[in-house]
Scaffold this motif. Structure first.
Motif, PDB file in Angstrom:
ATOM      1  N   THR A  61      -3.391  28.820 -26.201  1.00 41.41           N
ATOM      2  CA  THR A  61      -1.998  29.174 -26.520  1.00 41.41           C
ATOM      3  C   THR A  61      -1.089  27.990 -26.229  1.00 41.41           C
ATOM      4  N   GLY A  62       0.179  28.129 -26.577  1.00 36.97           N
ATOM      5  CA  GLY A  62       1.182  27.141 -26.213  1.00 36.97           C
ATOM      6  C   GLY A  62       1.597  27.335 -24.764  1.00 36.97           C
ATOM      7  N   GLY A  63       2.554  26.552 -24.312  1.00 40.41           N
ATOM      8  CA  GLY A  63       3.074  26.694 -22.951  1.00 40.41           C
ATOM      9  C   GLY A  63       2.422  25.788 -21.922  1.00 40.41           C
ATOM     10  N   TYR A  64       1.407  25.044 -22.298  1.00 38.83           N
ATOM     11  CA  TYR A  64       0.741  24.110 -21.383  1.00 38.83           C
ATOM     12  C   TYR A  64       1.375  22.728 -21.521  1.00 38.83           C
ATOM     13  N   ASP A  65       1.332  21.971 -20.432  1.00 37.59           N
ATOM     14  CA  ASP A  65       1.911  20.639 -20.459  1.00 37.59           C
ATOM     15  C   ASP A  65       1.211  19.748 -19.437  1.00 37.59           C
ATOM     16  N   VAL A  66       1.277  18.449 -19.648  1.00 38.29           N
ATOM     17  CA  VAL A  66       0.773  17.463 -18.684  1.00 38.29           C
ATOM     18  C   VAL A  66       1.999  16.805 -18.062  1.00 38.29           C
ATOM     19  N   VAL A  67       2.025  16.730 -16.723  1.00 38.81           N
ATOM     20  CA  VAL A  67       3.150  16.126 -16.021  1.00 38.81           C
ATOM     21  C   VAL A  67       2.625  15.042 -15.082  1.00 38.81           C
ATOM     22  N   ILE A  68       3.218  13.877 -15.143  1.00 34.83           N
ATOM     23  CA  ILE A  68       2.886  12.811 -14.198  1.00 34.83           C
ATOM     24  C   ILE A  68       3.653  13.120 -12.915  1.00 34.83           C
ATOM     25  N   THR A  69       2.917  13.253 -11.807  1.00 33.07           N
ATOM     26  CA  THR A  69       3.576  13.592 -10.538  1.00 33.07           C
ATOM     27  C   THR A  69       3.861  12.371  -9.683  1.00 33.07           C
ATOM     28  N   ASN A  70       3.046  11.327  -9.824  1.00 33.47           N
ATOM     29  CA  ASN A  70       3.228  10.143  -9.003  1.00 33.47           C
ATOM     30  C   ASN A  70       2.377   9.006  -9.555  1.00 33.47           C
ATOM     31  N   VAL A  71       2.885   7.791  -9.409  1.00 30.87           N
ATOM     32  CA  VAL A  71       2.128   6.590  -9.745  1.00 30.87           C
ATOM     33  C   VAL A  71       2.299   5.645  -8.567  1.00 30.87           C
ATOM     34  N   THR A  72       1.203   5.362  -7.861  1.00 30.28           N
ATOM     35  CA  THR A  72       1.288   4.555  -6.648  1.00 30.28           C
ATOM     36  C   THR A  72       0.221   3.469  -6.624  1.00 30.28           C
ATOM     37  N   TYR A  73       0.445   2.494  -5.759  1.00 30.45           N
ATOM     38  CA  TYR A  73      -0.518   1.424  -5.535  1.00 30.45           C
ATOM     39  C   TYR A  73      -1.359   1.797  -4.325  1.00 30.45           C
ATOM     40  N   GLU A  74      -2.682   1.895  -4.507  1.00 29.92           N
ATOM     41  CA  GLU A  74      -3.587   2.295  -3.435  1.00 29.92           C
ATOM     42  C   GLU A  74      -4.869   1.467  -3.500  1.00 29.92           C
ATOM     43  N   LYS A  75      -5.197   0.810  -2.418  1.00 34.35           N
ATOM     44  CA  LYS A  75      -6.470   0.086  -2.264  1.00 34.35           C
ATOM     45  C   LYS A  75      -6.774  -0.856  -3.423  1.00 34.35           C
ATOM     46  N   GLY A  76      -5.792  -1.646  -3.810  1.00 33.64           N
ATOM     47  CA  GLY A  76      -6.014  -2.657  -4.836  1.00 33.64           C
ATOM     48  C   GLY A  76      -5.932  -2.183  -6.268  1.00 33.64           C
ATOM     49  N   LYS A  77      -5.522  -0.934  -6.484  1.00 37.06           N
ATOM     50  CA  LYS A  77      -5.385  -0.428  -7.853  1.00 37.06           C
ATOM     51  C   LYS A  77      -4.189   0.507  -7.940  1.00 37.06           C
ATOM     52  N   ILE A  78      -3.786   0.777  -9.151  1.00 41.54           N
ATOM     53  CA  ILE A  78      -2.690   1.716  -9.389  1.00 41.54           C
ATOM     54  C   ILE A  78      -3.313   3.063  -9.723  1.00 41.54           C
TER      55      ILE A  78
ATOM     56  N   GLU B 154       0.850  -1.201   0.000  1.00 40.76           N
ATOM     57  CA  GLU B 154       0.000   0.000   0.000  1.00 40.76           C
ATOM     58  C   GLU B 154       0.884   1.249   0.000  1.00 40.76           C
ATOM     59  N   GLY B 155       0.641   2.162  -0.942  1.00 36.92           N
ATOM     60  CA  GLY B 155       1.397   3.407  -1.034  1.00 36.92           C
ATOM     61  C   GLY B 155       2.717   3.301  -1.778  1.00 36.92           C
ATOM     62  N   GLU B 156       3.046   2.113  -2.253  1.00 36.68           N
ATOM     63  CA  GLU B 156       4.312   1.911  -2.965  1.00 36.68           C
ATOM     64  C   GLU B 156       4.280   2.590  -4.333  1.00 36.68           C
ATOM     65  N   ASN B 157       5.409   3.209  -4.712  1.00 38.88           N
ATOM     66  CA  ASN B 157       5.528   3.805  -6.038  1.00 38.88           C
ATOM     67  C   ASN B 157       5.622   2.707  -7.085  1.00 38.88           C
ATOM     68  N   VAL B 158       5.001   2.941  -8.225  1.00 36.28           N
ATOM     69  CA  VAL B 158       4.973   1.982  -9.322  1.00 36.28           C
ATOM     70  C   VAL B 158       5.799   2.555 -10.474  1.00 36.28           C
ATOM     71  N   VAL B 159       6.637   1.716 -11.060  1.00 39.90           N
ATOM     72  CA  VAL B 159       7.493   2.148 -12.168  1.00 39.90           C
ATOM     73  C   VAL B 159       6.645   2.358 -13.419  1.00 39.90           C
ATOM     74  N   TYR B 160       6.904   3.453 -14.127  1.00 43.72           N
ATOM     75  CA  TYR B 160       6.212   3.753 -15.385  1.00 43.72           C
ATOM     76  C   TYR B 160       7.203   4.396 -16.337  1.00 43.72           C
ATOM     77  N   HIS B 161       6.844   4.437 -17.602  1.00 42.65           N
ATOM     78  CA  HIS B 161       7.693   5.054 -18.617  1.00 42.65           C
ATOM     79  C   HIS B 161       6.838   5.951 -19.498  1.00 42.65           C
ATOM     80  N   VAL B 162       7.289   7.179 -19.712  1.00 34.83           N
ATOM     81  CA  VAL B 162       6.625   8.058 -20.674  1.00 34.83           C
ATOM     82  C   VAL B 162       7.000   7.543 -22.053  1.00 34.83           C
ATOM     83  N   VAL B 163       5.993   7.403 -22.917  1.00 33.51           N
ATOM     84  CA  VAL B 163       6.236   6.868 -24.251  1.00 33.51           C
ATOM     85  C   VAL B 163       5.833   7.883 -25.313  1.00 33.51           C
ATOM     86  N   THR B 164       6.505   7.799 -26.442  1.00 27.33           N
ATOM     87  CA  THR B 164       6.198   8.678 -27.571  1.00 27.33           C
ATOM     88  C   THR B 164       5.135   8.026 -28.444  1.00 27.33           C
ATOM     89  N   GLU B 165       4.613   8.786 -29.353  1.00 26.21           N
ATOM     90  CA  GLU B 165       3.592   8.283 -30.274  1.00 26.21           C
ATOM     91  C   GLU B 165       4.094   7.051 -31.033  1.00 26.21           C
TER      92      GLU B 165
END
Length: 134
Positions: free
Chosen positions: A78-95, A27-38
């Motif tokens: 306009t430009g200048g906006y972005d999406v950032v993944i801040t955390n990926v964790t395991y919580e209550k049976g799901k990621i 519970e609360g453990e960080n999960v490994v992920y990778h940002v992928v390109t198109e």
């Protein structure tokens, strides 16, 4: 002769039945992920990624023990906006994938065109995945 055929079939089927070890997270453990390109996305996930959405939209697609998560912020003026993944964790049976929207500074010089900020990540899991804004 029949015995050899039976033995070969049993060996073949047992080799095909080899499965991955079950995933276990604390519970609360960080999960490994990778940002992928198109280019790194499977064709059917790529079709979801390249769409330009005017409103917020997320997709999770599971395939062969891997889950792809696509997050669209929607249309921005306009430009200048972005999406950032801040955390990926395991919580209550799901990621749970937490993300945030990065906005341009008020005095930033940005492109004057419609943009569609998005991100795609890959998680090696078959556990259900939920997406939440931080």
């Amino acid at each position: 002769m029949k015995r050899w055929i039976v033995v070969l079939i049993v060996l073949f089927l047992s080799a095909c039945g080899v499965s991955k070890a079950e995933e276990t997270y604390e519970e609360g453990e960080n999960v490994v992920y990778h940002v992928v390109t198109e280019e790194q996305l499977p064709q059917h996930v790529k079709a979801l990624y390249v769409r330009q959405h005017k409103q917020f939209k997320t997709y999770t697609v599971q395939q062969d023990g891997v889950t792809y998560v696509v997050i669209h912020l929607g249309e921005r003026r306009t430009g200048g906006y972005d999406v950032v993944i801040t955390n990926v964790t395991y919580e209550k049976g799901k990621i749970v994938v937490y993300y945030e929207e990065r906005k341009p500074a008020p005095d930033a010089i940005v492109t004057q065109a419609l943009t569609y900020p998005k991100i795609a990540i890959k998680i090696e899991t078959t556990i259900p995945v939920e997406v939440k804004k931080k």
